[in-house]
Design a protein around this motif. Structure first.
Motif, PDB file in Angstrom:
ATOM      1  N   ARG A   1      -0.937   1.351   1.970  1.00 17.76           N
ATOM      2  CA  ARG A   1      -1.828   2.494   2.188  1.00 17.76           C
ATOM      3  C   ARG A   1      -1.837   3.366   0.949  1.00 17.76           C
ATOM      4  O   ARG A   1      -0.961   3.240   0.106  1.00 17.76           O
ATOM      5  CB  ARG A   1      -1.343   3.268   3.415  1.00 17.76           C
TER       6      ARG A   1
ATOM      7  N   ARG B   1       4.422   3.339  -0.880  1.00 19.29           N
ATOM      8  CA  ARG B   1       5.239   4.387  -0.270  1.00 19.29           C
ATOM      9  C   ARG B   1       6.731   4.322  -0.559  1.00 19.29           C
ATOM     10  O   ARG B   1       7.470   5.207  -0.132  1.00 19.29           O
ATOM     11  CB  ARG B   1       5.007   4.387   1.237  1.00 19.29           C
TER      12      ARG B   1
ATOM     13  N   GLN C   1       4.761  -3.839   6.879  1.00 18.05           N
ATOM     14  CA  GLN C   1       4.588  -2.810   5.850  1.00 18.05           C
ATOM     15  C   GLN C   1       5.865  -2.639   5.030  1.00 18.05           C
ATOM     16  O   GLN C   1       6.937  -3.076   5.412  1.00 18.05           O
ATOM     17  CB  GLN C   1       4.248  -1.459   6.512  1.00 18.05           C
TER      18      GLN C   1
ATOM     19  N   PHE D   1      13.003   1.297   9.011  1.00 18.19           N
ATOM     20  CA  PHE D   1      11.637   1.192   8.476  1.00 18.19           C
ATOM     21  C   PHE D   1      10.870   2.446   8.839  1.00 18.19           C
ATOM     22  O   PHE D   1      11.388   3.315   9.539  1.00 18.19           O
ATOM     23  CB  PHE D   1      10.936  -0.095   8.932  1.00 18.19           C
ATOM     24  N   GLU D   2       9.643   2.554   8.373  1.00 18.89           N
ATOM     25  CA  GLU D   2       8.791   3.744   8.431  1.00 18.89           C
ATOM     26  C   GLU D   2       9.247   4.740   7.359  1.00 18.89           C
ATOM     27  O   GLU D   2      10.340   5.285   7.423  1.00 18.89           O
ATOM     28  CB  GLU D   2       8.798   4.455   9.802  1.00 18.89           C
TER      29      GLU D   2
ATOM     30  N   SER E   1      -3.776  -2.078   5.124  1.00 18.71           N
ATOM     31  CA  SER E   1      -2.816  -1.422   6.002  1.00 18.71           C
ATOM     32  C   SER E   1      -1.378  -1.566   5.519  1.00 18.71           C
ATOM     33  O   SER E   1      -0.520  -0.798   5.900  1.00 18.71           O
ATOM     34  CB  SER E   1      -2.959  -1.942   7.429  1.00 18.71           C
TER      35      SER E   1
END
Lengths: 262, 262
Positions: free
Chosen positions: A261, A50, A87, A99-100, A258
Motif C-alpha cells: 500500500r 510499511r 502483506q 503482523f500488522e 493491497s
C-alpha cells in the motif's frame, strides 16, 4: 492438538524456511528485534513500503534491529503462515511474532517512552491518535488512492477523503503534535499516512503540509527512508546478478496494490 | 498557554455542555466508565452504531458503565471538540477521555483479562488481530459498503474485498478464535466488522458465517445489542414527545454515512 496449535507449529517451521531466504542482517549485530520486508519491490512503492514505520520507530527510540526479507516473487502465498493477508511488514521481538504495522508500532511504542508517554493520559491520547490514523484517515485515503490508481473515472470516495482531510487540517492548525504536546508514535503514523503524494496534492491544506514536512524532517525518518531505498537498491543488484528483470512486475504490482500500500 | 492546552480547556467546557444534554444514566449507578453515543438514529444503523463495541466489551468483562448522549441533530459539528471527525462513540474513564472505538476497546481490554490475556504472546496476538480488523478488513469493507449504498454502478473495491474475505475464511476454517485459543477483544471487533449484512451475503464463506454466529451468539453481545436497540427506541419516544419526526433524516444519513458506519 488444537487447530491453532497446528498453525503455530506450521508458522514456526515456516519461520525457519523464511530465515533461509534472508539477504542477511543489515544493521550489524543480531538483535532481538527483526523487521521483515520484501527483498525487492519496483520503483513505485520504494520509500513507502510499511517496514518504514517500524524502521522509523526503532530509529527514534534508538532500538537495535535487524532487517530480513521475504521474496517479492510469490508474495501472494509465500508468507501466508506468517501474515494471513500476504502483506508486509511483520516484526519479531524475541519469541513474539507480530503482523500488522499498527500492531508492531504499538508494540515498539510500549518499549520506549520516546515513542509514547508513560502517564495514562499521554498513553491514551497517543493510542487514540494512532487508531485515528489507521481507522479514520487511512480507512478512507487508501481505498481512495486505490481507486485513483485503478483509473476509475469517478472516484466515489473523493468527498469523504476531502471531508476527513479538512477535519484533520483544523486539528493541525491548532497544535504542533497530535498527542501529549510532544512527538509520539501517533505523529509517526499519521505523517506516514499523509505523506503520500496524491494526498498532498488533494486540496490546499497548509497546516497539514507543514505538519508532514515537520514530522518527516526528523533525522530518524530520514535515516529509515534512506535505509529502505538502499535496501531495495541492493535488491536490484541481487536481481541483476541472478538475471532477473527489475521492472518486469511493475504493472502487476499496480493492479495488486493491497500488499504494498502507498 | 500552548494551543493544545487551549483545546484541552475548550474540550473540558464542551464536556460540561454535552453533559447537560444527557438523557440520563441508563445502567443504574454512576460509574467511572461512560460510553457516549447519539440520543437517536434512524432505523437503518440501529444495532450497528459503534457504541455497541464498547457496551459489548463492558458486558463481557462485567465492567460497570453509564451511557450518555450527544444530539443526533447537528452531529456534524456539535461534538468536534470531543471527536474531531464528528464520529461516535467516545469513552470516558474517570479523567481519561478517549475517542476511536478501536482505542476505547483497547483501553477496556487492558482493564480485564477476560478481553485480553495478560501474557505477552496472548496480548500481542490479540492486539495484532484487533489491528487486522481495523486496518486490513474494515479498511476495505467500509469503503466498499459505502460505495454499495451510494449506488455506484461498478464497485471498484469488490475484488479487494473478496480477496480479503477469502483470506480470512482460510484462517477461520482452521481455528475457533483469532488469538490465544480463546475469546478475546479481537473476536469482538472482527465479528462486529463482519456481521454487516451486505458482507454476510458477499460470497459463500461458511467458516466466517459460523464464526460470526458463534461470536455474536454470546450473551454479552445479545445484551449490548438489545440495550442499543432499546436506547434508540427510547429516543423515538423523546422525539415524539418533542414533536420531532423520527424518520425525517433517514435519507440524509444514508448520504452522510461516515458518522454512523455500518
Amino acid at each position: 492438538m488444537s487447530p491453532s496449535r497446528k498453525i503455530d507449529i506450521a508458522a514456526r517451521l515456516s519461520r525457519q524456511w523464511l530465515a533461509s531466504w534472508s539477504v542477511g542482517v543489515e544493521n550489524g549485530e543480531m538483535s532481538e528485534l527483526t523487521i521483515w520486508t520484501y527483498d525487492w519491490v519496483p520503483q513505485g512503492p520504494r520509500g513507502f513500503v510499511r517496514d518504514l514505520r517500524l524502521r522509523w520507530a526503532c530509529e527514534e527510540a534508538g532500538l537495535a534491529y535487524s532487517v530480513r526479507t521475504v521474496p517479492f516473487e510469490g508474495r501472494e502465498t509465500n508468507h501466508l503462515s506468517r501474515q494471513p493477508f500476504g502483506q508486509l511488514p511483520f516484526l519479531d521481538d524475541g519469541a513474539l511474532h507480530i503482523f500488522e504495522s499498527g500492531a508492531g508500532l504499538l508494540h515498539l511504542a510500549r518499549k520506549d517512552e520516546k515513542l509514547m508517554p508513560r502517564d495514562p493520559e499521554g498513553e491514551a491520547e497517543t493510542v487514540q491518535w494512532m487508531m485515528a490514523a489507521l481507522n479514520s484517515i487511512e480507512m478512507v485515503t487508501v481505498p481512495w488512492w486505490f481507486l485513483e490508481i485503478s483509473g476509475a473515472a469517478d472516484n466515489g470516495l473523493a468527498g469523504w477523503v476531502g471531508n476527513r482531510l479538512s477535519q484533520l487540517e483544523k486539528v493541525l492548525a491548532e497544535r504542533e503534535w497530535l498527542a501529549a504536546d510532544r512527538f509520539t508514535a501517533a505523529d509517526l503514523l499519521m505523517a506516514d499516512v499523509l505523506r503520500v503524494s496524491k494526498l498532498r496534492s488533494f486540496g490546499n491544506r497548509p497546516a497539514t503540509d507543514h505538519y508532514v514536512a515537520r514530522v518527516t524532517g526528523r533525522p530518524a525518518f530520514q535515516k529509515a527512508h534512506a535505509d529502505q531505498l538502499a535496501h531495495f537498491a541492493a535488491g536490484d543488484e541481487s536481481r541483476r546478478a541472478a538475471g532477473q528483470s527489475s521492472v518486469r512486475e511493475a504493472g502487476d504490482l499496480t493492479r495488486r496494490q493491497s500488499d504494498v500500500r502507498p
